[in-house]
Enzyme design. Structure first.
Site, PDB file in Angstrom:
ATOM      1  N   HIS A 270      -9.102  -5.370  -3.405  1.00 14.35           N
ATOM      2  CA  HIS A 270      -7.840  -5.771  -4.472  1.00 14.35           C
ATOM      3  C   HIS A 270      -7.250  -7.027  -3.946  1.00 14.35           C
ATOM      4  CE1 HIS A 270      -6.167  -6.323   0.109  1.00 14.35           C
ATOM      5  NE2 HIS A 270      -4.907  -7.672   0.149  1.00 14.35           N
TER       6      HIS A 270
ATOM      7  N   LYS B 159     -11.819   1.358   0.091  1.00  8.82           N
ATOM      8  CA  LYS B 159     -12.387   0.317   0.648  1.00  8.82           C
ATOM      9  C   LYS B 159     -11.547   1.480   1.930  1.00  8.82           C
ATOM     10  CE  LYS B 159      -9.791  -3.009   3.279  1.00  8.82           C
ATOM     11  NZ  LYS B 159     -10.096  -3.633   4.505  1.00  8.82           N
TER      12      LYS B 159
ATOM     13  N   ASP C  95     -12.621  -5.423   8.837  1.00  4.48           N
ATOM     14  CA  ASP C  95     -11.397  -5.030   7.832  1.00  4.48           C
ATOM     15  C   ASP C  95     -11.109  -6.357   6.780  1.00  4.48           C
ATOM     16  OD1 ASP C  95      -8.466  -3.864   7.456  1.00  4.48           O
ATOM     17  OD2 ASP C  95      -8.104  -5.731   8.347  1.00  4.48           O
TER      18      ASP C  95
ATOM     19  N   LYS D  42      -6.139 -11.827  13.134  1.00  3.28           N
ATOM     20  CA  LYS D  42      -4.465 -10.921  13.031  1.00  3.28           C
ATOM     21  C   LYS D  42      -3.726 -11.921  14.199  1.00  3.28           C
ATOM     22  CE  LYS D  42      -4.290  -7.214  10.544  1.00  3.28           C
ATOM     23  NZ  LYS D  42      -4.102  -7.559   9.572  1.00  3.28           N
TER      24      LYS D  42
ATOM     25  N   HIS E  48     -13.699  -8.921   1.814  1.00  4.46           N
ATOM     26  CA  HIS E  48     -12.624  -9.693   1.039  1.00  4.46           C
ATOM     27  C   HIS E  48     -13.527 -11.304   1.256  1.00  4.46           C
ATOM     28  CE1 HIS E  48      -9.850  -6.281   0.799  1.00  4.46           C
ATOM     29  NE2 HIS E  48      -8.893  -6.936   2.190  1.00  4.46           N
TER      30      HIS E  48
ATOM     31  N   LYS F  49      -6.411 -11.034  -7.828  1.00  2.00           N
ATOM     32  CA  LYS F  49      -5.965 -12.101  -7.441  1.00  2.00           C
ATOM     33  C   LYS F  49      -6.321 -13.279  -8.358  1.00  2.00           C
ATOM     34  CE  LYS F  49      -5.483 -10.814  -2.378  1.00  2.00           C
ATOM     35  NZ  LYS F  49      -3.497 -10.865  -1.747  1.00  2.00           N
TER      36      LYS F  49
ATOM     37  N   GLU G  86      -3.474 -14.209   8.964  1.00  2.00           N
ATOM     38  CA  GLU G  86      -2.173 -14.215   8.414  1.00  2.00           C
ATOM     39  C   GLU G  86      -1.578 -13.896  10.310  1.00  2.00           C
ATOM     40  OE1 GLU G  86      -3.188  -9.820   6.650  1.00  2.00           O
ATOM     41  OE2 GLU G  86      -5.001  -9.806   8.625  1.00  2.00           O
TER      42      GLU G  86
END
Ligand code: BG6
Length: 651
Positions: A196, A166, A253, A360, A258, A200, A234
Site C-alpha cells: 500500500h 502482504k 513488517d 514502533k 515498504h 501513496k 511510528e
C-alpha cells in the site's frame, strides 16, 4: 509538419475502471473495513467506478447481503477519509455489495460464490471480468486458488486478476514456495501483489520528481550524493496485533516491503518508459544490486531494538512495553525497531551508504527520505567569517507531512560574508486540494485498469527477501540479550545512533509540527508559524556532564531534546528533575530577558535543537499576526505577562 509537443502539460480525463465484479476474500476482516471499503468509496466519490460494477464479499461470518451492507454502512462512517460523508454515493456503492458466507476449504461454498458472482456479472453487464482480492493470510492463498479452479472460476469470458496482500512469504524459501504455488494456477500477468505504500502519492511522486525534472537526475549518483536516509517512525505500538507481530517484527513488517519499495523508486535507473514492466524491471534490478550481508557482518550493519515500558517520575509504569502486550511472549525476541546501513553495489551507487531506520512506539510519527549531497569545499571562504558550511540536502516528507524540501546556504544580509542554511519547500497542501486517501483506491483502480506498475513482480519480491534473509538468520541464531533496549516514546536504541555516527554522519531528525505542539508554548499554534519555528531550529550536541544552562545567566534560548537526557539542578546542585527525549526546556528564556532560575546539565550525550530568542523575534516581526497568540499563551500557560516590544524587540 508534426505539431510540436506542448510545453505546459494539461490534465487528462481520468477513464473509469474496467467493468468487473470484485470477489473479496476476508470480507469481514479489519482490512476490508478500515481500508478497502473506504478505498472503494473514495473511488466512487471521484467517479472512477463504472456503472457495471459489483462486489461480493466472502468470509466465515454468517451474514446475508443486508447484514453485510449494514455492517459496512456502520464502519464506513468511522473509517472514511473525506471531510464530508456523501450518503448518495455510499448508497450507490452499498447497493452493489453482496455477501456469501463459507469456509475456504468448502467447494460448496465456492459453488455458491460462483453462482452469485456470475449472476451479478450478468445483471451489471461486467463482461465476465473478475477481480479476486485476497485480503487473507498467505497460508490460505493455495486452498482459495485450488477451489476457484475446481468450481470453474478460471474460465469464461473477460479477464481474471488477483490482488494479493502482504506478507508475501515469511522468508525467502516460503516466498519462493508461495510464488511457485500461485504461479502454478495463474499467470504472472494476472497477479497483483499489493504494497500500500506505492499507493501513496508522495511515493509515486519520487518517480515524477526524478524523471520529469532535468536538474536533479544528473546529480543522482555517487559523484554528488554523500548518503541517503530512509526513516519510518511510528508512534503507535503493536496495539492489538501482538500475536501477529510476534511472527513478523519490523524487518519483515516494514523494511523488507515498504522501505525497500521506497528505496527502489529513489535509487533505480531511469526506465525506458513508464510501461509497467519497464519500471518493474528497473526496481528489481536495483534490489538485486544491494550487497547481501554475510552472517558475521550483520552486527556491524544492522541494529535491532525492542521497546520497554515508559515510566513516570515516580517510576510507575505509564504504558506497557512490547513484552507486556496482549499475545506477546514475556521473553519475546521480536524486534520492534531496526536500523540498517546498506550498500547498492552498482555503477550509480557504489560506496554511497544508505541508512534505513524504522520502529514502533517511537516519539514521533513521520516517514522521510533524506538525500544528502557532498559538501562544497570550505577553502574558498578562508579569510571570511564563514567557518563551517552545511551540505545541501533534499528531504522528501512522505507522511504525515507531505512535502519536498531542499536546503542550501545563503548569505546573511549585512556587511560580513556569513552563511545561513535556508530552505525551499513545496507542501502538497499549499498547491493541491485532493482529499486524503487510504492508498488502496489507487491500487484497486490500477488493477481494474490492468495496470501493474504499482504491484510487485516475483523477481522483486524474491530480491527483497534475499536481502533480508541473512539478517533474519543471524538474529534467529543469536537471541538478543539486551531486549528491551529502548523506552517507548523515545527515538529508539542508542546503538542506532552509533551505527551512523561512527561514519561521521547523523540521522536527520525531522521535527514536525506535531512534535513542536508537544510543548505548551506551541500547542494549538498556526501550522505556518510552527513551520517557521522549525526552520529556525539549530541542532547542537552536548557531552555528558556538560552544563547547558547556568543559573543566573541571561536567558536567550529554549531547547528540544532530540536524543539523550538532561537533569535540572536545584540551588544545592541536587537533581530536581530529569527531562528525556522529546522534552523541552528553557521556554521562558525565549519569551523574556531574565536570569535563569535553575541550571540544566546533560546527563548523557545529548542531541538538542535550540531556538534562539533572536529567531523567534524575527519570526514574530515578519508574521506579526502570531504575536498576540504567543502573548496570550505566555500569560495563560507560563504566567508571564509580556508587552509587544518584549516579545518582538525593536528591530
Ligand atoms: C503495515 C504494517 O503494512 O503498515 C503496520 O503491517 C504499519 O505495522 C503500517 O503500522 C504503516 O502504514 P502507514 O501507511 O500508516 O505508514
Amino acid at each position: 509538419m508534426q505539431p510540436s509537443a506542448p510545453d505546459v502539460p494539461h490534465l487528462a480525463d481520468i477513464p473509469l475502471g474496467d467493468p468487473c465484479v470484485i470477489v473479496l476474500f476476508g470480507a469481514s476482516g479489519d482490512l476490508t473495513q478500515r481500508l478497502l471499503m473506504p478505498g472503494l468509496y473514495n473511488l466512487a466519490c471521484s467517479d472512477m467506478l463504472p456503472e457495471q460494477f459489483a462486489v461480493v464479499g466472502f468470509a466465515l461470518d454468517e451474514m446475508d447481503d443486508v447484514q453485510f451492507r449494514d455492517r459496512m454502512s456502520d464502519r464506513i462512517r468511522k473509517f472514511h477519509t473525506r471531510k464530508e460523508f456523501d450518503e448518495t454515493t455510499w448508497s450507490w456503492l452499498c447497493n452493489r455489495l453482496h455477501y456469501v458466507s463459507g469456509k475456504i476449504e468448502d467447494p460448496d461454498a465456492f459453488h455458491r460464490l460462483k453462482e452469485v458472482a456470475t449472476g451479478l456479472g450478468e445483471k451489471h453487464g461486467t463482461g465476465g471480468n473478475l477481480l479476486f482480492y485476497f485480503a487473507v493470510p498467505p497460508s490460505i492463498f493455495g486452498p482459495i486458488t485450488a477451489n476457484l479452479e475446481k468450481v470453474g472460476f478460471k474460465h469464461g469470458p473477460g479477464w481474471r486478476r488477483i490482488i494479493i496482500e502482504k506478507p508475501f512469504g515469511h522468508d525467502l524459501a516460503s516466498a519462493q514456495k508461495l510464488n511457485r504455488e500461485v504461479l502454478s494456477h495463474w499467470d504472472e500477468s494476472q497477479i497483483y501483489r499489493v504494497d500500500h505504500y506505492l499507493g501513496k502519492d508522495t511515493i509515486q511522486n519520487l518517480l515524477a520528481f526524478r524523471f520529469s525534472n532535468g536538474i536533479y537526475e544528473p546529480l543522482w549518483n555517487k559523484n554528488y550524493i554523500d548518503h541517503i536516509q530512509f526513516n519510518v517512525s511510528e508512534v503507535v505500538d503493536v496495539e492489538s496485533r501482538g500475536a501477529l507481530y510476534e511472527t513478523t517484527g519490523v524487518l519483515r513488517d516494514m523494511m523488507q516491503n515498504h522501505m525497500f519499495q521506497m528505496l527502489a523508486y529513489l535509487c533505480m535507473e531511469p526506465p525506458g518508459s513508464f510501461a509497467p514492466d519497464q519500471i518493474r524491471t528497473e526496481k528489481a534490478k536495483v534490489l538485486q544490486a544491494v550487497r547481501i550481508l554475510k552472517p558475521d557482518e550483520v552486527p556491524q550493519y544492522v541494529v535491532r531494538g525492542q521497546y520497554g515500558p515508559s515510566h513516570d517520575a515516580a517510576g510507575n509504569v505509564v504504558k506497557p512495553g512490547y513484552r507486556q502486550s496482549p499475545g506477546v511472549s514475556p521473553v519475546s525476541r521480536t524486534e520492534t525497531f531496526a536500523a540498517y546501513k546498506m550498500f547498492i553495489d552498482n555503477w550509480r551507487w557504489e560506496g554511497v551508504p544508505i541508512y534505513l531506520r524504522s520502529g514502533k512506539a517511537l516519539w514521533k510519527r513521520g516517514t522521510e527520505i533524506v538525500v544528502r549531497f557532498k559538501k562544497a569545499p570550505l577553502t574558498i571562504f578562508r579569510g571570511t567569517a564563514v567557518d563551517a558550511m552545511t551540505a545541501n540536502r533534499i528531504v522528501f516528507h512522505i507522511q504525515p507531512r507531505q512535502a519536498i524540501e531542499t536546503s542550501f546556504n545563503s548569505k546573511i544580509p549585512g556587511p560580513l560574508m556569513q552563511l545561513q542554511t535556508v530552505q525551499q519547500r513545496f507542501d502538497y497542501a499549499d498547491t493541491f486540494a485532493s482529499a486524503r486517501a487510504t492508498g488502496y483506491e489507487v491500487m484497486i483502480y490500477n488493477c481494474m485498469c490492468g495496470d501493474a506498475t504499482l504491484f510487485s513482480r516475483t523477481d522483486l519480491v524474491e530480491a527483497a527477501w534475499r536481502i533480508a534473509q541473512p539478517i533474519m538468520d543471524y538474529w534467529a541464531a543469536t537471541p538478543p540479550t539486551e531486549f528491551p533496549n529502548y523506552t517507548r516514546g523515545t527515538w529508539g536504541p542508542p546503538e542506532a545512533n552509533e551505527l551512523i555516527e561512527r561514519d561521521g554522519r547523523r540521522w536527520l531528525e525531522v521535527v514536525t509540527t506535531e512534535v513542536l505542539e508537544k510543548c505548551e508554548l506551541f500547542k494549538g499554534a498556526d501550522p505556518m508559524f510552527l513551520r517557521a519555528v522549525i526552520m529556525a531550529l539549530r541542532p547542537t550536541v552536548v557531552s555528558p556532564g556538560e552544563m547547558i544552562i547556568h543559573k543566573d545567566d541571561l536567558a536567550r534560548e529554549m531547547y528540544l531534546i532530540c536524543h539523550g537526557e538532561v537533569e535540572v539542578l536545584d540551588d544545592d546542585g541536587r537533581v530536581s528533575e530529569t527531562i528525556r527525549e522529546g522534552g523541552f526546556f528553557g521556554e521562558i528564556g525565549v519569551l523574556l530577558s531574565m536570569l535563569r532560575t535553575a541550571s540544566v546539565r546533560a546527563k548523557t550525550l545529548c542531541n538538542l535543537f535550540v531556538l534562539d530568542k533572536r529567531d523567534l523575534r524575527r519570526i514574530l516581526r515578519d508574521q506579526p499576526q502570531f504575536a498576540d497568540r504567543i502573548r496570550q499563551v505566555a500569560n495563560e500557560r507560563y504566567q508571564v505577562k509580556l508587552k509587544n516590544e518584549q516579545l518582538i524587540g525593536t528591530s
